[in-house]
Write an enzyme that holds these catalytic residues in place. Structure first.
Site, PDB file in Angstrom:
ATOM      1  N   LYS A   1       3.231  36.539 -19.221  1.00  0.00           N
ATOM      2  CA  LYS A   1       3.102  37.493 -18.109  1.00  0.00           C
ATOM      3  C   LYS A   1       4.021  38.668 -18.384  1.00  0.00           C
ATOM      4  O   LYS A   1       5.219  38.472 -18.628  1.00  0.00           O
ATOM      5  CB  LYS A   1       3.472  36.791 -16.800  1.00  0.00           C
ATOM      6  CG  LYS A   1       3.845  37.714 -15.648  1.00  0.00           C
ATOM      7  CD  LYS A   1       3.977  36.943 -14.340  1.00  0.00           C
ATOM      8  CE  LYS A   1       5.140  37.406 -13.491  1.00  0.00           C
ATOM      9  NZ  LYS A   1       5.268  36.636 -12.237  1.00  0.00           N
TER      10      LYS A   1
ATOM     11  N   GLU B   1      -0.994  40.909 -10.783  1.00  0.00           N
ATOM     12  CA  GLU B   1      -0.234  40.391  -9.646  1.00  0.00           C
ATOM     13  C   GLU B   1       0.388  41.546  -8.846  1.00  0.00           C
ATOM     14  O   GLU B   1       1.049  42.416  -9.408  1.00  0.00           O
ATOM     15  CB  GLU B   1       0.864  39.485 -10.224  1.00  0.00           C
ATOM     16  CG  GLU B   1       1.620  38.635  -9.247  1.00  0.00           C
ATOM     17  CD  GLU B   1       2.667  37.766  -9.966  1.00  0.00           C
ATOM     18  OE1 GLU B   1       2.596  37.604 -11.206  1.00  0.00           O
ATOM     19  OE2 GLU B   1       3.570  37.269  -9.282  1.00  0.00           O
TER      20      GLU B   1
ATOM     21  N   LYS C   1       5.768  42.156 -17.054  1.00  0.00           N
ATOM     22  CA  LYS C   1       6.101  43.019 -15.928  1.00  0.00           C
ATOM     23  C   LYS C   1       5.627  44.430 -16.285  1.00  0.00           C
ATOM     24  O   LYS C   1       5.857  44.901 -17.413  1.00  0.00           O
ATOM     25  CB  LYS C   1       7.617  43.020 -15.698  1.00  0.00           C
ATOM     26  CG  LYS C   1       8.162  41.687 -15.220  1.00  0.00           C
ATOM     27  CD  LYS C   1       7.675  41.353 -13.820  1.00  0.00           C
ATOM     28  CE  LYS C   1       8.402  40.149 -13.260  1.00  0.00           C
ATOM     29  NZ  LYS C   1       7.935  39.811 -11.900  1.00  0.00           N
TER      30      LYS C   1
ATOM     31  N   GLY D   1       7.944  31.812 -10.001  1.00  0.00           N
ATOM     32  CA  GLY D   1       9.341  31.451 -10.250  1.00  0.00           C
ATOM     33  C   GLY D   1      10.262  32.535  -9.727  1.00  0.00           C
ATOM     34  O   GLY D   1       9.836  33.678  -9.528  1.00  0.00           O
TER      35      GLY D   1
ATOM     36  N   ASP E   1       1.358  37.950  -4.605  1.00  0.00           N
ATOM     37  CA  ASP E   1       2.623  37.206  -4.645  1.00  0.00           C
ATOM     38  C   ASP E   1       3.392  37.559  -3.366  1.00  0.00           C
ATOM     39  O   ASP E   1       3.316  36.842  -2.364  1.00  0.00           O
ATOM     40  CB  ASP E   1       3.389  37.589  -5.928  1.00  0.00           C
ATOM     41  CG  ASP E   1       4.797  37.016  -6.005  1.00  0.00           C
ATOM     42  OD1 ASP E   1       5.233  36.328  -5.073  1.00  0.00           O
ATOM     43  OD2 ASP E   1       5.504  37.270  -7.015  1.00  0.00           O
TER      44      ASP E   1
ATOM     45  N   SER F   1       7.512  34.710 -17.884  1.00  0.00           N
ATOM     46  CA  SER F   1       7.501  36.048 -17.311  1.00  0.00           C
ATOM     47  C   SER F   1       8.416  36.931 -18.153  1.00  0.00           C
ATOM     48  O   SER F   1       9.600  36.631 -18.312  1.00  0.00           O
ATOM     49  CB  SER F   1       7.998  35.967 -15.864  1.00  0.00           C
ATOM     50  OG  SER F   1       8.109  37.257 -15.303  1.00  0.00           O
TER      51      SER F   1
ATOM     52  N   ASP G   1       2.287  41.679 -13.915  1.00  0.00           N
ATOM     53  CA  ASP G   1       2.875  41.636 -12.571  1.00  0.00           C
ATOM     54  C   ASP G   1       3.544  42.980 -12.283  1.00  0.00           C
ATOM     55  O   ASP G   1       4.467  43.381 -12.995  1.00  0.00           O
ATOM     56  CB  ASP G   1       3.913  40.510 -12.499  1.00  0.00           C
ATOM     57  CG  ASP G   1       4.485  40.322 -11.091  1.00  0.00           C
ATOM     58  OD1 ASP G   1       4.067  41.054 -10.170  1.00  0.00           O
ATOM     59  OD2 ASP G   1       5.350  39.431 -10.928  1.00  0.00           O
TER      60      ASP G   1
ATOM     61  N   LYS H   1       5.088  30.511  -4.159  1.00  0.00           N
ATOM     62  CA  LYS H   1       6.536  30.325  -4.294  1.00  0.00           C
ATOM     63  C   LYS H   1       7.013  29.702  -2.990  1.00  0.00           C
ATOM     64  O   LYS H   1       6.848  30.291  -1.910  1.00  0.00           O
ATOM     65  CB  LYS H   1       7.250  31.665  -4.480  1.00  0.00           C
ATOM     66  CG  LYS H   1       6.997  32.343  -5.826  1.00  0.00           C
ATOM     67  CD  LYS H   1       7.679  33.693  -5.871  1.00  0.00           C
ATOM     68  CE  LYS H   1       7.442  34.396  -7.199  1.00  0.00           C
ATOM     69  NZ  LYS H   1       7.821  35.827  -7.117  1.00  0.00           N
TER      70      LYS H   1
HETATM   71  O1  OSB Z   1       7.381  38.609  -9.053  1.00  0.00           O
HETATM   72  O2  OSB Z   1       7.214  36.723  -9.955  1.00  0.00           O
HETATM   73  C1  OSB Z   1       7.913  37.651  -9.578  1.00  0.00           C
HETATM   74  C2  OSB Z   1      11.528  37.036 -10.619  1.00  0.00           C
HETATM   75  C3  OSB Z   1      12.203  37.499  -9.518  1.00  0.00           C
HETATM   76  C4  OSB Z   1      11.487  38.028  -8.480  1.00  0.00           C
HETATM   77  C5  OSB Z   1      10.099  38.099  -8.539  1.00  0.00           C
HETATM   78  C6  OSB Z   1       9.414  37.627  -9.638  1.00  0.00           C
HETATM   79  C7  OSB Z   1      10.148  37.110 -10.710  1.00  0.00           C
HETATM   80  C8  OSB Z   1       9.544  36.651 -11.953  1.00  0.00           C
HETATM   81  C9  OSB Z   1      10.323  35.627 -12.754  1.00  0.00           C
HETATM   82  O3  OSB Z   1       8.523  37.087 -12.407  1.00  0.00           O
HETATM   83  C10 OSB Z   1       9.605  34.346 -12.814  1.00  0.00           C
HETATM   84  C11 OSB Z   1      10.468  33.220 -13.312  1.00  0.00           C
HETATM   85  O4  OSB Z   1      11.354  32.740 -12.589  1.00  0.00           O
HETATM   86  O5  OSB Z   1      10.237  32.768 -14.436  1.00  0.00           O
HETATM   87 MG    MG Z   2       5.325  38.347  -8.926  1.00  0.00          MG
END
Ligand code: OSB
Ligand code: MG
Length: 367
Positions: A161, A213, A163, A290, A238, A135, A188, A262
């Site tokens: 992925k 996402e 953001k 994650g 998510d 991510s 995402d 998750k």
């Molecule tokens: O939306 O997946 C998410 C981290 C913190 C809160 C939300 C998200 C995330 C990540 C990080 O995308 C994913 C990771 O731990 O590698």
């Molecule tokens: Mg997410």
């Protein structure tokens, strides 16, 4: 088992690089780790809540408060506790799933360590190693984003992925797609868009993404139904998925055709397994999300991702993605995969020396 004591540890881990999302910038992880001390032995769980209530309503201090005042006393009073009994025993508290998940995981760890079973065996994992994605946060510039992504490609990650948020979407996605060729790519939004953005989001169809996402807010299943009907890119929820029941509802309404699982968000790994199972029944692929976990949470995630219907690479990156060193033995990427731990329980050991060195304060013991 009978729980003798519950220890709450607060540890701060600096991130190897800033992690920016539509809900803020993070430079350290302030994590709550829970150790259950039981007659059968000890177990560890990690609370995935962030330090501030800007991503989820839960946050670290709040989780610690509800554990201290409500959840831990219930388990300490309960007499007999099993991983399978925890959710029911804590059901008198509304919500607080991340806090409940940390406790249930610690109990599961103690229970399976005692019986000699690994988390992978307990969950019914069918693979010995899992495909890993990474991510990637919002970067200050497109050049910096490309340099970061280039490093992850060199590391061997099997999926990227990105953001995104309004103002950081089409251009960075186009630049990364040009850089990585046909390596799997997804985005995402962490709820940063509204239905007014549908025409903008449809422009993402050009980049052959695995999925988009959670573009809209957590409670808004209906807008995701509308978007899913309007774009070709698969929509994946998510934040909205708090339980297997909600997963079924969202799938049947056409809001989501892929699900991010998750364990913290759904109240623990037992419910995460149920989300996996209902999605499999409905032919909906899942992947493991994650929350910047330390090795404690990462070990459990990798075991979960070993289940059959986790057919897409997860945000199960190596420890080095976020941390210079981990509180357990670090997870190391081999050929774009992480091995599912085979030892009893989570299969990893908390390094007590680091736990003490990185502690934000002395552990609190509840009896
Ligand atoms: O939306 O997946 C998410 C981290 C913190 C809160 C939300 C998200 C995330 C990540 C990080 O995308 C994913 C990771 O731990 O590698
Ligand atoms: Mg997410």
């Amino acid at each position: 088992m009978r729980i003798v004591a519950i220890e709450l540890h607060r540890v701060a881990l600096p991130l190897v690089r800033r992690f920016e999302t539509s809900f803020g910038v993070q430079t350290t992880r302030d994590v709550l780790l829970v150790r259950v001390r039981a007659d059968v032995g000890d177990g560890w769980g990690e609370c995935v809540a962030g330090a501030e209530p800007v991503y989820s309503s839960e946050y670290t201090d709040g989780a610690e408060h509800v554990i201290t005042n409500y959840l831990a006393p219930a388990l300490l009073r309960a007499g007999s506790v099993t991983a399978e009994s925890v959710a029911q025993q804590l059901s008198f508290v509304v919500g607080h799933r991340m806090a409940k998940a940390a406790l249930e995981t610690a109990v599961l760890d103690a229970q399976t360590r005692a019986s000699g079973q690994s988390f992978g065996e307990y969950f019914g994992a069918v693979r010995a190693a899992v495909d890993c994605g990474v991510s990637v946060g919002i970067a200050p510039t497109i050049d910096e984003l490309l340099a970061e992504v280039d490093g992850y490609v060199a590391d061997g990650y099997r999926r990227i992925k990105l953001k995104i948020k309004p103002g950081w979407d089409i251009e960075p996605v186009r630049a990364v797609r040009d850089l990585i060729g046909d390596l799997p790519l997804q985005v995402d939004a962490n709820t940063a868009y509204t239905l007014a953005d549908v025409d903008r989001l449809r422009l993402l169809d050009e980049f052959d993404l695995l999925l988009i996402e959670q573009p809209f807010e957590e409670e808004d299943i209906l807008s995701h139904v509308t978007l899913a009907a309007a774009i070709a890119t698969p929509v994946c929820l998510d934040e909205s998925i708090h339980s297997a029941l909600i997963a079924v509802d969202a799938i049947e309404r056409g809001a989501t055709s892929v699900v991010n699982i998750k364990a913290g968000r759904v109240g623990g790994y037992l419910e995460a397994v149920r989300v996996h199972d209902v999605c499999a029944e409905l032919d909906v692929p899942v992947w493991c999300g994650g929350m910047l976990e330390t090795g404690v949470g990462r070990a459990a995630n990798v075991a979960l991702a070993g289940m059959e219907n986790f057919t897409l690479p997860g945000d199960t990156s190596a420890s080095s993605r976020f941390y210079a060193d981990d509180i357990t033995e670090p997870f190391v990427l081999v050929d774009g995969r992480l091995a599912v731990p085979t030892g009893a329980g989570s299969g990893v050991e908390v390094r007590e020396q680091l736990l003490a060195e990185w502690a934000l304060r002395a552990p609190v013991t509840l009896r």
